[in-house]
Motif scaffolding. Structure first.
Motif, PDB file in Angstrom:
ATOM      1  N   ILE A  40       0.829  -1.214   0.000  1.00 59.71           N
ATOM      2  CA  ILE A  40       0.000   0.000   0.000  1.00 59.71           C
ATOM      3  C   ILE A  40       0.862   1.262   0.000  1.00 59.71           C
ATOM      4  N   ASN A  41       1.975   1.233   0.706  1.00 63.95           N
ATOM      5  CA  ASN A  41       2.765   2.464   0.772  1.00 63.95           C
ATOM      6  C   ASN A  41       3.436   2.774  -0.564  1.00 63.95           C
ATOM      7  N   GLY A  42       4.038   1.773  -1.194  1.00 64.13           N
ATOM      8  CA  GLY A  42       4.669   1.997  -2.491  1.00 64.13           C
ATOM      9  C   GLY A  42       3.651   2.420  -3.540  1.00 64.13           C
TER      10      GLY A  42
ATOM     11  N   CYS B 270       8.426  -0.945  -8.809  1.00 61.38           N
ATOM     12  CA  CYS B 270       8.825  -2.349  -8.935  1.00 61.38           C
ATOM     13  C   CYS B 270       8.343  -3.138  -7.734  1.00 61.38           C
ATOM     14  N   GLU B 271       7.661  -4.227  -7.999  1.00 61.12           N
ATOM     15  CA  GLU B 271       7.189  -5.125  -6.949  1.00 61.12           C
ATOM     16  C   GLU B 271       7.686  -6.525  -7.280  1.00 61.12           C
ATOM     17  N   LYS B 272       8.383  -7.148  -6.328  1.00 60.74           N
ATOM     18  CA  LYS B 272       9.018  -8.428  -6.662  1.00 60.74           C
ATOM     19  C   LYS B 272       8.028  -9.580  -6.761  1.00 60.74           C
TER      20      LYS B 272
ATOM     21  N   ALA C 181       2.528  -8.993   0.039  1.00 61.82           N
ATOM     22  CA  ALA C 181       3.068  -9.224   1.390  1.00 61.82           C
ATOM     23  C   ALA C 181       2.089  -8.672   2.438  1.00 61.82           C
ATOM     24  N   THR C 182       2.562  -7.773   3.297  1.00 61.34           N
ATOM     25  CA  THR C 182       1.757  -7.338   4.449  1.00 61.34           C
ATOM     26  C   THR C 182       0.419  -6.716   4.056  1.00 61.34           C
ATOM     27  N   SER C 183       0.392  -6.023   2.911  1.00 62.25           N
ATOM     28  CA  SER C 183      -0.796  -5.232   2.592  1.00 62.25           C
ATOM     29  C   SER C 183      -2.010  -6.062   2.173  1.00 62.25           C
ATOM     30  N   SER C 184      -1.875  -7.385   2.091  1.00 61.17           N
ATOM     31  CA  SER C 184      -3.087  -8.191   1.908  1.00 61.17           C
ATOM     32  C   SER C 184      -3.355  -9.019   3.159  1.00 61.17           C
TER      33      SER C 184
ATOM     34  N   LYS D   9      -7.818  -5.263   7.821  1.00 62.43           N
ATOM     35  CA  LYS D   9      -8.683  -4.606   6.837  1.00 62.43           C
ATOM     36  C   LYS D   9      -9.547  -3.511   7.469  1.00 62.43           C
ATOM     37  N   LEU D  10      -8.946  -2.793   8.399  1.00 61.67           N
ATOM     38  CA  LEU D  10      -9.670  -1.707   9.054  1.00 61.67           C
ATOM     39  C   LEU D  10      -9.028  -0.368   8.731  1.00 61.67           C
ATOM     40  N   ILE D  11      -9.869   0.589   8.388  1.00 55.56           N
ATOM     41  CA  ILE D  11      -9.429   1.975   8.337  1.00 55.56           C
ATOM     42  C   ILE D  11      -9.849   2.516   9.688  1.00 55.56           C
TER      43      ILE D  11
ATOM     44  N   GLY E  39       7.460   1.413   8.827  1.00 51.28           N
ATOM     45  CA  GLY E  39       6.259   1.333   9.658  1.00 51.28           C
ATOM     46  C   GLY E  39       5.037   1.821   8.911  1.00 51.28           C
ATOM     47  N   GLY E  40       4.046   2.265   9.671  1.00 52.21           N
ATOM     48  CA  GLY E  40       2.829   2.800   9.055  1.00 52.21           C
ATOM     49  C   GLY E  40       1.679   1.825   9.100  1.00 52.21           C
ATOM     50  N   LYS E  41       0.550   2.281   8.561  1.00 49.17           N
ATOM     51  CA  LYS E  41      -0.682   1.497   8.571  1.00 49.17           C
ATOM     52  C   LYS E  41      -1.355   1.654   7.211  1.00 49.17           C
ATOM     53  N   ILE E  42      -2.198   0.724   6.867  1.00 51.16           N
ATOM     54  CA  ILE E  42      -3.000   0.887   5.644  1.00 51.16           C
ATOM     55  C   ILE E  42      -3.710   2.247   5.744  1.00 51.16           C
ATOM     56  N   THR E  43      -4.301   2.501   6.908  1.00 50.13           N
ATOM     57  CA  THR E  43      -5.122   3.695   7.130  1.00 50.13           C
ATOM     58  C   THR E  43      -4.409   4.985   6.739  1.00 50.13           C
ATOM     59  N   THR E  44      -3.114   5.065   7.027  1.00 47.47           N
ATOM     60  CA  THR E  44      -2.421   6.349   6.861  1.00 47.47           C
ATOM     61  C   THR E  44      -1.561   6.399   5.591  1.00 47.47           C
TER      62      THR E  44
HETATM   63  C1  LIG Z   1      -1.629  -8.709  11.177  1.00 42.46           C
HETATM   64  C2  LIG Z   1      -1.669  -7.289  10.707  1.00 42.46           C
HETATM   65  C3  LIG Z   1      -2.853  -6.570  10.808  1.00 42.46           C
HETATM   66  C4  LIG Z   1      -2.893  -5.248  10.381  1.00 42.46           C
HETATM   67  N1  LIG Z   1      -4.078  -4.587  10.419  1.00 42.46           N
HETATM   68  C5  LIG Z   1      -4.151  -3.320   9.975  1.00 42.46           C
HETATM   69  C6  LIG Z   1      -5.405  -2.657   9.930  1.00 42.46           C
HETATM   70  O1  LIG Z   1      -6.460  -3.234  10.221  1.00 42.46           O
HETATM   71  N2  LIG Z   1      -5.426  -1.372   9.520  1.00 42.46           N
HETATM   72  C7  LIG Z   1      -4.296  -0.712   9.144  1.00 42.46           C
HETATM   73  O2  LIG Z   1      -4.393   0.462   8.827  1.00 42.46           O
HETATM   74  N3  LIG Z   1      -3.087  -1.332   9.128  1.00 42.46           N
HETATM   75  C8  LIG Z   1      -3.002  -2.617   9.533  1.00 42.46           C
HETATM   76  N4  LIG Z   1      -1.807  -3.279   9.506  1.00 42.46           N
HETATM   77  C9  LIG Z   1      -0.609  -2.581   9.047  1.00 42.46           C
HETATM   78  C10 LIG Z   1      -0.518  -2.583   7.517  1.00 42.46           C
HETATM   79  O3  LIG Z   1      -0.938  -3.808   6.989  1.00 42.46           O
HETATM   80  C11 LIG Z   1       0.925  -2.310   7.097  1.00 42.46           C
HETATM   81  O4  LIG Z   1       1.415  -1.173   7.745  1.00 42.46           O
HETATM   82  C12 LIG Z   1       1.026  -2.071   5.598  1.00 42.46           C
HETATM   83  O5  LIG Z   1       0.384  -3.093   4.875  1.00 42.46           O
HETATM   84  C13 LIG Z   1       2.482  -1.978   5.193  1.00 42.46           C
HETATM   85  O6  LIG Z   1       2.517  -1.716   3.820  1.00 42.46           O
HETATM   86  P1  LIG Z   1       3.894  -1.602   3.067  1.00 42.46           P
HETATM   87  O7  LIG Z   1       3.571  -1.172   1.688  1.00 42.46           O
HETATM   88  O8  LIG Z   1       4.833  -0.762   3.846  1.00 42.46           O
HETATM   89  O9  LIG Z   1       4.503  -3.077   3.108  1.00 42.46           O
HETATM   90  P2  LIG Z   1       4.160  -4.373   2.240  1.00 42.46           P
HETATM   91  O10 LIG Z   1       2.713  -4.519   1.987  1.00 42.46           O
HETATM   92  O11 LIG Z   1       4.830  -5.516   2.898  1.00 42.46           O
HETATM   93  O12 LIG Z   1       4.833  -4.070   0.845  1.00 42.46           O
HETATM   94  C14 LIG Z   1       6.216  -4.077   0.631  1.00 42.46           C
HETATM   95  C15 LIG Z   1       6.441  -4.718  -0.726  1.00 42.46           C
HETATM   96  O13 LIG Z   1       7.794  -4.555  -1.118  1.00 42.46           O
HETATM   97  C16 LIG Z   1       8.125  -5.647  -1.944  1.00 42.46           C
HETATM   98  N5  LIG Z   1       9.582  -5.715  -2.036  1.00 42.46           N
HETATM   99  C17 LIG Z   1      10.456  -5.953  -1.032  1.00 42.46           C
HETATM  100  N6  LIG Z   1      11.720  -5.924  -1.488  1.00 42.46           N
HETATM  101  C18 LIG Z   1      11.652  -5.656  -2.824  1.00 42.46           C
HETATM  102  C19 LIG Z   1      12.626  -5.525  -3.859  1.00 42.46           C
HETATM  103  N7  LIG Z   1      13.937  -5.645  -3.628  1.00 42.46           N
HETATM  104  N8  LIG Z   1      12.194  -5.277  -5.127  1.00 42.46           N
HETATM  105  C20 LIG Z   1      10.867  -5.142  -5.410  1.00 42.46           C
HETATM  106  N9  LIG Z   1       9.907  -5.278  -4.449  1.00 42.46           N
HETATM  107  C21 LIG Z   1      10.303  -5.527  -3.180  1.00 42.46           C
HETATM  108  C22 LIG Z   1       7.477  -6.820  -1.231  1.00 42.46           C
HETATM  109  O14 LIG Z   1       7.283  -7.921  -2.082  1.00 42.46           O
HETATM  110  C23 LIG Z   1       6.178  -6.209  -0.721  1.00 42.46           C
HETATM  111  O15 LIG Z   1       5.065  -6.509  -1.560  1.00 42.46           O
HETATM  112  C24 LIG Z   1      -1.733  -4.625   9.889  1.00 42.46           C
HETATM  113  C25 LIG Z   1      -0.547  -5.355   9.783  1.00 42.46           C
HETATM  114  C26 LIG Z   1      -0.530  -6.686  10.154  1.00 42.46           C
HETATM  115  C27 LIG Z   1       0.712  -7.490   9.985  1.00 42.46           C
END
Ligand SMILES: Cc1cc2nc3c(=O)[nH]c(=O)nc-3n(C[C@H](O)[C@H](O)[C@H](O)COP(=O)(O)OP(=O)(O)OC[C@H]3O[C@@H](n4cnc5c(N)ncnc54)[C@H](O)[C@@H]3O)c2cc1C
Length: 510
Positions: A17-19, A36-38, A44-47, A51-53, A365-370
């Motif tokens: 979600i952040n990227g 780029c997403e590998k 990964a984490t974002s599915s 699932k709460l905002i 760090g961070g959250k889906i919400t933000t």
């Molecule tokens: C159990 C759990 C419950 C949660 N519940 C909530 C919630 O209800 N509400 C909320 O707001 N937040 C929630 N969160 C937090 C939220 O899910 C995360 O903060 C958020 O998904 C992080 O997103 P991200 O994009 O930083 O990381 P990710 O979704 O992990 O994305 C990072 C991506 O980078 C890719 N990547 C890594 N290295 C490389 C590379 N070298 N080249 C290309 N791609 C690469 C990975 O494949 C991955 O897809 C929860 C987290 C967890 C674990």
């Protein structure tokens, strides 16, 4: 994209979600962006979130007022911009007299109601649990409770919609493409990419790099070209915390979510899920293995079943668990002494400086919400090195599919049903939850069920599978069944295999 070199203004590493949010924001400000997403988007984490905002009622206890305020304010922005995948959800919190006292919960809810303005979402309240209309739901010692509102989101679709928003504004979205190496080259960054499917390698260059690799963010930073790392400052540390969820047949008929206090100070949610299921989560377990190979342990499953069992008269049992999933929270290490559940869920924008190259901005760090606010913070940081960037724009622009008058989802379904009267209303309503105002693009000229192509079961037709492959970067059955949709829960193993075979026949593209 093959082996041709390409030049970009910004390379975003990571399609969570952040990227995806950063790529959309940057592309809308006129930058030429490559994401780029590998693996798959949201692979990964974002599915794997709850699932709460949400503001995060629990974070008030840790005095994380800044995070709660920021997150609360975002609920109505996302409701407005993506009304098909975000909707209000009422929470019921049964009062457990031996845990947090009533005054403390009331004070927390008062703050929750007032820390940010609300127009659509209701305020909190108190109630007798038997007023919910299901007197056999809770164990008899639980008689009183509280209610408050947050929002539900389809997390992986939110990621895809942001990638689509970025692509609409000219961004190049490369899935199954790993950034293997980054090297400074003539004041730019040269990135070596590898196609995870066929091992093709090629380079691109970018003026700036944003590292949004989630649990891998520290690895990306520490792996940046040997020449570069000599000049780099020491980066912040990431703490990885595993969280798991289980899915069971629906445990109650209410449309509400339950928030249950556990005796270890944590809380466990029971969320209405996909109509006939309940989603139960989550855990907080320190994690130090490969974030790509994370699974729910038996201990975690027991923990969640026990937490729910304390409250419900007819709690789910181990054999009721139909699905489980886990994710790794990448939390930044602000205080090594904090436990996994009290570590802050806020984000940190960290800029690393290198000799002979522009800085690399990492999000930690961070959250889906933000995510949207995080993307804006990244743009603010980028502007220090890239003056003249266009201003913030994402607050008032609907995400793809969210273009509905007054953000009124029900009225949109009415109108869709009216325009395709021969298609079953239930099918159209479910389709609208996934695609919103893009339903016409999914359906094309199909006006009758027979025109939707092969039916795989539970309302998944060939027409939609082809759309996922064509328009949403899906390549495998896993992408279609567990991220672009949750049909994986509704289809039996044979039906799921049929989807996989069909995608193989198409060669992974429509
Ligand atoms: C159990 C759990 C419950 C949660 N519940 C909530 C919630 O209800 N509400 C909320 O707001 N937040 C929630 N969160 C937090 C939220 O899910 C995360 O903060 C958020 O998904 C992080 O997103 P991200 O994009 O930083 O990381 P990710 O979704 O992990 O994305 C990072 C991506 O980078 C890719 N990547 C890594 N290295 C490389 C590379 N070298 N080249 C290309 N791609 C690469 C990975 O494949 C991955 O897809 C929860 C987290 C967890 C674990």
């Amino acid at each position: 994209m093959g082996s041709t070199n390409k030049e970009f203004d910004l390379l975003v590493i990571g399609g969570g979600i952040n990227g995806a949010g950063i790529a959309a924001d940057a592309a809308g400000r006129g930058l030429r962006v490559a994401l780029c997403e590998k693996q798959d988007l949201a692979g990964a984490t974002s599915s794997a979130s709850s699932k709460l905002i949400h503001g995060g009622l629990r974070y008030l206890e840790h005095y994380d007022f800044g995070l709660v305020r920021k997150a609360l304010a975002e609920r109505e922005v996302l409701l407005r911009n993506a009304p098909h995948i975000v909707w209000p959800l009422r929470f019921v919190l049964p009062h457990s007299p031996d845990l947090r006292p009533r005054w403390m919960i009331r004070a927390g809810l008062f703050l929750y109601d007032h820390l940010a303005s609300r127009r659509v979402l209701g305020g909190s309240g108190a109630l007798k649990l038997d007023a919910l209309g299901d007197s056999s739901l809770f164990n008899p010692q639980f008689r009183h409770g509280f209610t408050y509102w947050d929002c539900w989101v389809d997390d992986s679709r939110l990621v895809v919609l942001n990638a689509m928003a970025a692509a609409r504004r000219g961004a190049t979205i490369l899935t199954r493409t790993r950034v293997e190496e980054l090297r400074p080259a003539d004041g730019r960054w040269r990135a070596s990419l590898i196609d995870e499917h066929d091992s093709t390698r090629w380079d691109i260059t970018a003026r700036f790099v944003v590292n949004a690799a989630g649990p891998w963010a520290a690895d990306v930073l520490s792996g940046i070209g040997a020449e570069a790392s000599s000049g780099a400052q020491e980066g912040p540390r990431l703490r990885l915390v595993k969280g798991s969820h289980i899915v069971v047949p629906r445990v109650h008929e209410l449309s509400d979510a339950l928030i249950l206090q556990n005796d270890d100070g944590r809380i466990v949610f029971v969320l209405p899920y996909e109509g006939q299921f309940s989603l139960i989560g989550t855990t907080d377990v320190p994690f130090d293995s490969d974030p790509g190979a994370v699974v729910a342990s038996e201990d975690e499953i027991d923990y969640m079943l026990k937490a729910v069992g304390r409250y419900l008269r007819k709690p789910p049992k181990r054999e009721d668990v139909v699905h489980a999933f886990s994710g790794v929270r990448p939390l930044y290490e602000e205080d090594a002494g904090k436990s996994a559940s009290t570590a802050s869920r806020d984000y940190l924008i960290h800029t690393s400086h290198f000799d002979g190259a522009t800085p690399v901005i990492s999000v930690l760090g961070g959250k889906i919400t933000t995510y949207r606010q995080l993307a804006q913070s990244v743009m603010q940081e980028l502007e220090r090195y890239c003056p003249g960037l266009a201003g913030a724009w994402t607050a008032d622009v609907p995400l793809p599919g969210g273009e509905m008058p007054g953000a009124d989802f029900d009225a949109f379904v009415e109108q869709l049903a009216g325009s395709r009267p021969a298609l079953p209303r239930e099918f159209l309503a479910a389709l609208a939850r996934r695609h919103g105002s893009l339903c016409d693009e999914v359906l094309g000229s199909c006006r009758e069920v027979a025109q939707l192509g092969r039916h795989f079961g539970a309302g998944l037709y060939e027409q939609e599978v082809r759309y996922f492959l064509r328009a949403e970067w899906a390549r495998t059955a896993q992408d279609v069944l567990w991220r672009r949709s949750k049909f994986g829960l509704h289809l039996d193993p044979q039906q799921r295999q049929a989807v996989a075979d069909f995608i193989d026949e198409l060669g992974g593209c429509a």
